[in-house]
Design an enzyme around this catalytic site. Structure first.
Site, PDB file in Angstrom:
ATOM      1  N   GLU A   1      13.800-129.384  10.179  1.00 20.78           N
ATOM      2  CA  GLU A   1      14.627-130.358  10.886  1.00 20.78           C
ATOM      3  C   GLU A   1      13.809-131.167  11.897  1.00 20.78           C
ATOM      4  OE1 GLU A   1      17.504-127.796  12.643  1.00 20.78           O
ATOM      5  OE2 GLU A   1      18.446-127.287  10.737  1.00 20.78           O
ATOM      6  N   PRO A   2      12.888-132.011  11.437  1.00 23.18           N
ATOM      7  CA  PRO A   2      12.154-132.852  12.390  1.00 23.18           C
ATOM      8  C   PRO A   2      13.033-133.972  12.936  1.00 23.18           C
ATOM      9  CG  PRO A   2      11.574-133.459  10.160  1.00 23.18           C
ATOM     10  CD  PRO A   2      12.493-132.269  10.054  1.00 23.18           C
TER      11      PRO A   2
ATOM     12  N   CYS B   1      19.025-144.565  42.804  1.00 22.54           N
ATOM     13  CA  CYS B   1      19.002-143.988  44.146  1.00 22.54           C
ATOM     14  C   CYS B   1      18.705-142.494  44.089  1.00 22.54           C
ATOM     15  CB  CYS B   1      20.328-144.252  44.859  1.00 22.54           C
ATOM     16  SG  CYS B   1      20.588-145.995  45.218  1.00 22.54           S
ATOM     17  N   GLU B   2      17.550-142.143  43.566  1.00 23.75           N
ATOM     18  CA  GLU B   2      17.077-140.765  43.468  1.00 23.75           C
ATOM     19  C   GLU B   2      15.563-140.759  43.656  1.00 23.75           C
ATOM     20  OE1 GLU B   2      18.789-137.979  42.973  1.00 23.75           O
ATOM     21  OE2 GLU B   2      20.760-138.861  42.533  1.00 23.75           O
TER      22      GLU B   2
ATOM     23  N   TYR C   1      15.292-138.739  22.238  1.00 21.43           N
ATOM     24  CA  TYR C   1      15.994-138.175  23.392  1.00 21.43           C
ATOM     25  C   TYR C   1      16.101-139.114  24.586  1.00 21.43           C
ATOM     26  CZ  TYR C   1      15.524-134.012  20.618  1.00 21.43           C
ATOM     27  OH  TYR C   1      15.590-133.137  19.578  1.00 21.43           O
TER      28      TYR C   1
END
Length: 473
Positions: free
Chosen positions: A326-327, A401-402, A431
């Site tokens: 499952e690539p 804002c992090e 991803y």
């Protein structure tokens, strides 16, 4: 993570990491990090499939995910053909399931279907994309550790080729769904084999203390087999499944995994008189995000895995089951880069007279959360032009804002990078769009597919209207 009681600036190893060398040519593109059609044009600008990033930015805006269609499909075909060839004399071939969680949209699902691969989905939403794209049900595998009854009904009703069961509750739910629909569901058991894959804790999935699968060591996997067989004819057990993690660079973990899961195959044959016909060894094959990474080729992976499976089956007196893999990342990841525009540049003085440039771009953790979530490393390059300026240690950061809103932790960029420049971050095909968000009410970027000098949108940019569409007023 780097930490020091006096603050991060004092932490050991602060500055560029040991694997990141000062480049001889700050404009050079490392081929292993980019899709096959990426290069620099005569004017110094990065091009992909014959199109300049400046053209793409003008037409589609930034940030944008730029997907090289030919590269994606070539990688998919290489896995398909290589595994079929290598396993032709070991178990009669192998099936390749593209792991849709890496990146999935209707057009990509069509490519996967047209190119003869199968598709792995793990939610009802991903299944809906597969159905919309026309992927036949018997070429779909359905994962997930907590599938709802509605999702199971959709999967069984569409005739998915296999459901990978993950809990005792799911076995009973699935049997009930199949009974009500008057059909048989083909299932595999996800086995937790106790392998500690050499990867980040949150993407290692075969050690005992985590949510996926049935444990071998506690006997849960053997009990799952027994319960599935007891549910015949509603459930048909076709094999076992093992996935040890993600971003893995050798086959040693697969060797241990195959040995243990094939031991269960032998146990099932001895206790139940059933020699299971299939074995899925999962995916998780790594890619090069930076120069520190050296992934195996599909041929290297397939050859190593075939040798392992053949040896372990001989040791257990088993016929070699039909293999599947499952690539996802290994197909989608290198095919895409994210294109940003620089908004601001700040220079911060470090200890010992060194300094770092903070290059702020018009995206950030909403379009690539992997750096914040996994401490993932990425590379980047000045994309709209070449530069004669010396390299300067830089950190590419987002607009959210992090403090942890970092896209590229460490990279050498030209010292003259300025607002209005374009930078490209390779290896963002897996991803990044899949895990993107609307944090700070930021519309998500489009996915632009390029092929033979032409570009088209396959996932459109979100708008403010999209952000407000679900609000009830």
């Amino acid at each position: 993570m780097r930490a020091h009681e006096a603050g991060a600036l004092h932490a050991e190893g602060y500055g560029n990491p040991s694997w990141l060398a000062v480049p001889r040519d700050v404009n050079a593109l490392v081929p292993s990090l980019w899709s096959s059609s990426v290069s620099r044009g005569a004017d110094g600008a990065v091009t992909v499939a014959g199109l300049s990033v400046a053209e793409l930015a003008r037409e589609f805006g930034t940030p944008a995910y730029v997907l090289d269609e030919a590269d994606f499909r070539t990688r998919a075909a290489e896995f398909r053909d290589t595994y079929a060839e290598v396993f032709a004399d070991v178990g009669g071939g192998a099936d390749v399931y593209y792991a849709g969680k890496a990146f999935l949209c209707t057009e990509v699902a069509r490519w996967v279907c047209e190119d003869g691969l199968r598709l792995d989905v793990c939610t009802g939403g991903e299944l809906a994309v597969a159905v919309r794209a026309g992927m036949p049900g018997d070429r779909i595998g359905f994962h997930g550790n907590n599938k709802s009854v509605t999702e199971l009904e959709a999967a069984v009703g569409y005739g998915v080729g296999r459901v990978i069961v993950d809990s005792f509750e799911e076995i009973d739910r699935l049997a009930d769904v199949a009974r009500r629909l008057g059909t048989t569901a083909r299932v595999m058991v996800r086995v937790t084999v106790g392998v500690e894959a050499h990867t980040h804790e949150f993407i290692a999935t075969a050690h005992e203390d985590q949510k996926f699968g049935f444990s071998l060591s506690g006997g849960a996997a053997a009990e799952a087999v027994r319960r599935i067989l007891a549910h015949a004819p509603q459930l048909e057990l076709i094999g076992l499944h093992s996935h040890i993690g993600s971003q893995i660079f050798d086959t040693s973990g697969f060797e241990v995994s195959a040995r243990r899961v094939l031991g269960l195959h032998a146990q099932v044959a001895a206790e139940h008189g059933v020699e299971l016909p299939e074995l899925d060894l999962g995916g998780g094959f790594g890619i090069a995000y930076t120069t520190e990474h050296d992934p195996l080729s599909p041929k290297g992976l397939a050859s190593g895995m075939a040798e392992i499976v053949d040896r372990e089956c001989r040791a257990n007196g088993l016929s070699v089951p039909h293999i599947s893999i499952e690539p996802g990342r290994a197909i989608a990841g290198p095919s895409t880069f994210t294109l940003y525009e620089v908004g601001t540049v700040k220079t911060v003085d470090l200890d010992g007279g060194a300094s770092r440039a903070y290059v702020s771009v018009d995206g950030g953790m909403s379009d690539n959360v992997r750096t914040a979530l996994y401490e993932a490393n990425f590379s980047c390059t000045l994309a709209n032009r070449a530069s004669d300026a010396p390299p300067r240690l830089s950190r590419v950061v987002g607009r959210h804002c992090e403090a942890g809103d970092i896209v590229v932790m460490d990279e050498f960029l030209p010292a003259d990078v300025a607002p209005g420049d374009l930078v490209a971050v390779p290896g963002t095909g897996a991803y990044c769009r899949s895990m993107s968000s609307q944090y700070n009410h930021t519309p998500r970027p489009p996915v632009v597919a390029v092929h033979d000098g032409e570009a088209r949108v396959i996932v459109r940019r979100e708008t403010v209207d999209d952000l407000l569409a679900l609000d009830v007023t």
